[in-house]
Motif scaffolding. Structure first.
Motif, PDB file in Angstrom:
ATOM      1  N   PHE A   1      36.491  27.517  42.399  1.00 54.12           N
ATOM      2  CA  PHE A   1      36.641  27.955  41.013  1.00 54.12           C
ATOM      3  C   PHE A   1      36.306  29.442  40.879  1.00 54.12           C
ATOM      4  CE2 PHE A   1      34.698  23.621  41.067  1.00 54.12           C
ATOM      5  CZ  PHE A   1      35.840  22.900  40.739  1.00 54.12           C
ATOM      6  N   HIS A   2      36.540  29.996  39.694  1.00 53.94           N
ATOM      7  CA  HIS A   2      36.044  31.331  39.412  1.00 53.94           C
ATOM      8  C   HIS A   2      34.520  31.315  39.542  1.00 53.94           C
ATOM      9  CE1 HIS A   2      39.937  32.685  38.155  1.00 53.94           C
ATOM     10  NE2 HIS A   2      40.016  31.813  37.167  1.00 53.94           N
ATOM     11  N   THR A   3      33.925  32.472  39.821  1.00 56.03           N
ATOM     12  CA  THR A   3      32.486  32.529  40.033  1.00 56.03           C
ATOM     13  C   THR A   3      31.809  33.382  38.963  1.00 56.03           C
ATOM     14  OG1 THR A   3      32.728  34.417  41.522  1.00 56.03           O
ATOM     15  CG2 THR A   3      32.681  32.215  42.522  1.00 56.03           C
TER      16      THR A   3
ATOM     17  N   THR B   1      26.918  35.387  47.495  1.00 61.36           N
ATOM     18  CA  THR B   1      27.826  35.674  48.612  1.00 61.36           C
ATOM     19  C   THR B   1      28.369  34.381  49.202  1.00 61.36           C
ATOM     20  OG1 THR B   1      26.598  37.706  49.125  1.00 61.36           O
ATOM     21  CG2 THR B   1      28.022  36.813  50.850  1.00 61.36           C
ATOM     22  N   GLU B   2      27.485  33.392  49.360  1.00 59.82           N
ATOM     23  CA  GLU B   2      27.921  32.081  49.858  1.00 59.82           C
ATOM     24  C   GLU B   2      28.862  31.413  48.866  1.00 59.82           C
ATOM     25  OE1 GLU B   2      26.072  27.752  51.301  1.00 59.82           O
ATOM     26  OE2 GLU B   2      24.727  29.351  50.599  1.00 59.82           O
ATOM     27  N   LEU B   3      28.542  31.517  47.576  1.00 62.41           N
ATOM     28  CA  LEU B   3      29.391  30.918  46.554  1.00 62.41           C
ATOM     29  C   LEU B   3      30.792  31.509  46.596  1.00 62.41           C
ATOM     30  CD1 LEU B   3      29.426  28.962  44.077  1.00 62.41           C
ATOM     31  CD2 LEU B   3      28.896  30.961  42.658  1.00 62.41           C
ATOM     32  N   HIS B   4      30.862  32.807  46.782  1.00 63.11           N
ATOM     33  CA  HIS B   4      32.158  33.483  46.898  1.00 63.11           C
ATOM     34  C   HIS B   4      32.986  32.890  48.038  1.00 63.11           C
ATOM     35  CE1 HIS B   4      35.189  36.522  47.601  1.00 63.11           C
ATOM     36  NE2 HIS B   4      34.644  36.853  48.760  1.00 63.11           N
TER      37      HIS B   4
ATOM     38  N   ARG C   1      37.409  38.366  41.465  1.00 67.41           N
ATOM     39  CA  ARG C   1      37.614  37.495  42.622  1.00 67.41           C
ATOM     40  C   ARG C   1      38.850  36.620  42.401  1.00 67.41           C
ATOM     41  NH1 ARG C   1      36.151  32.097  43.417  1.00 67.41           N
ATOM     42  NH2 ARG C   1      35.794  31.464  45.590  1.00 67.41           N
ATOM     43  N   PRO C   2      39.800  36.637  43.316  1.00 64.17           N
ATOM     44  CA  PRO C   2      40.973  35.769  43.170  1.00 64.17           C
ATOM     45  C   PRO C   2      40.607  34.325  43.491  1.00 64.17           C
ATOM     46  CG  PRO C   2      41.093  36.972  45.234  1.00 64.17           C
ATOM     47  CD  PRO C   2      39.886  37.506  44.506  1.00 64.17           C
ATOM     48  N   LEU C   3      41.264  33.411  42.826  1.00 65.49           N
ATOM     49  CA  LEU C   3      41.041  32.001  43.128  1.00 65.49           C
ATOM     50  C   LEU C   3      41.596  31.674  44.507  1.00 65.49           C
ATOM     51  CD1 LEU C   3      41.849  29.917  39.910  1.00 65.49           C
ATOM     52  CD2 LEU C   3      39.655  30.075  41.092  1.00 65.49           C
ATOM     53  N   PRO C   4      40.837  30.946  45.320  1.00 65.52           N
ATOM     54  CA  PRO C   4      41.355  30.552  46.633  1.00 65.52           C
ATOM     55  C   PRO C   4      42.417  29.469  46.487  1.00 65.52           C
ATOM     56  CG  PRO C   4      39.224  29.524  46.247  1.00 65.52           C
ATOM     57  CD  PRO C   4      39.457  30.473  45.105  1.00 65.52           C
TER      58      PRO C   4
END
Length: 342
Positions: free
Chosen positions: A252-254, A244-247, A316-319
């Motif tokens: 980068f992609h996770t 969750t923190e990594l997200h 997950r979209p890239l920020p």
């Protein structure tokens, strides 16, 4: 469509464990003997002695739905192979591993990507090898760099589709591996995605070398990585807070490939496929991950269970990219002395 485009449209499925699958085959000691040298327990020697075993495991994961299969090369670097007196077989073992993965995927009805795996070795750079001498190191940064360049060169030349630096517990070692991969890709004139996956061994939220996840991400942020993720050490339940923190923080992609829980006193992993998938399902539905699979103790059944829940997942979209502050204006590939970038 290449993997960089596919990962934007759907969550990709990584395969599961290789080592524990091999252990379940209960192979005779002769399977681990190569040219008179016995390497008991070294899964990578099977690339040379019992390639059909490795290929069959790859095939079961492909049949289970895996989009990415990992080469049997976790310990196929000079540092790890020297423990078995097989350090002169680095190139052969890695090339053979890619060939076996290609053989397994050649009849697949869909595109299957081959990830050339580079493991962490049993040595480190961030901490001393001797309690009485804080400066003691088994190897220096350049030694790791050369060892990883040798392995990366073989994997790239053999035709892997991407590179996976996994089970990272020492960030400086990981940096040497990333730089090695980048240098060899440049030499080969190729542009393959590089995945990195870190492991957190307990509930402290820190790597074995003492870094928090936030610090780890900040250290690797200057590199051009395809994905950053977590694997090994824990089951999915213990990994969820970190994922969750990594997200929230990863540029980068996770990715996530947890163990099938913790091993029991007999070394058996008992987390069921349904429970592993059930633990990860909320994160997948919330769009926190791009790549998911399994590590120690997981089987083709675990990958099938993950496959069943992927239709309801959201990638997950890239920020948006943020500027990265580098120390002394150095490009990360130039920082070969091992100095952390944080």
């Amino acid at each position: 469509m290449g993997i960089r485009k596919e990962v934007e449209n759907r969550v990709l499925l990584l395969d599961g464990a290789m080592g524990t699958m091999i252990q379940s085959r209960r192979l005779p000691p002769s399977a681990f003997t190569y040219r008179g040298r016995t390497a008991t327990g070294l899964a990578e020697v099977l690339n040379l002695t019992r390639g059909e075993v490795v290929t069959s495991i790859h095939r079961t994961y492909i049949e289970s739905g895996a989009d990415i299969i990992e080469t049997n090369t976790f310990n196929a670097n000079r540092i790890s192979l020297s423990e078995y007196h097989l350090e002169d077989e680095v190139a052969l073992i890695n090339r053979r591993a890619v060939a076996l993965a290609k053989e397994a995927g050649k009849d697949a009805e869909r595109r299957v990507y081959i990830a050339g795996v580079l493991g962490p070795t049993a040595s480190g750079l961030s901490f001393s090898a001797k309690v009485e001498d804080p400066t003691a190191r088994t190897h220096d940064f350049d030694f790791f760099l050369k060892a990883y360049r040798e392995q990366a060169k073989a994997l790239i030349e053999a035709g892997c589709d991407l590179l996976l630096i996994e089970t990272v517990f020492d960030t400086l070692v990981a940096k040497s591996a990333v730089i090695a991969c980048r240098e060899e890709l440049e030499t080969a004139g190729k542009d393959l995605p590089i995945m990195v996956s870190v492991t957190f061994s307990d509930g402290s939220g820190r790597t074995l070398s003492g870094q928090s996840l936030k610090a780890f991400v900040a250290t690797l942020a200057p590199f051009d990585l395809f994905s950053l993720g977590l694997n090994c050490s824990t089951g999915p339940k213990e990994m969820i807070p970190l994922l969750t923190e990594l997200h929230d923080i990863s540029p980068f992609h996770t990715s996530a490939h947890p163990n099938a829980g913790f091993p029991d006193e007999d070394g058996r992993y008992t987390l069921s496929p349904e429970n592993l998938a059930g633990e990860l399902k909320p994160l997948l539905e919330q769009g926190c991950l791009n790549i998911v699979g399994g590590c120690c103790g997981t089987t083709p059944d675990h990958i099938r269970a993950l496959k069943r829940i992927l239709p309801a997942s959201t990638p997950r979209p890239l920020p948006p990219k943020k500027p990265v502050l580098l120390l002394a204006g150095l490009d990360p590939i130039e920082a070969k002395n091992g100095t952390p970038l944080i």
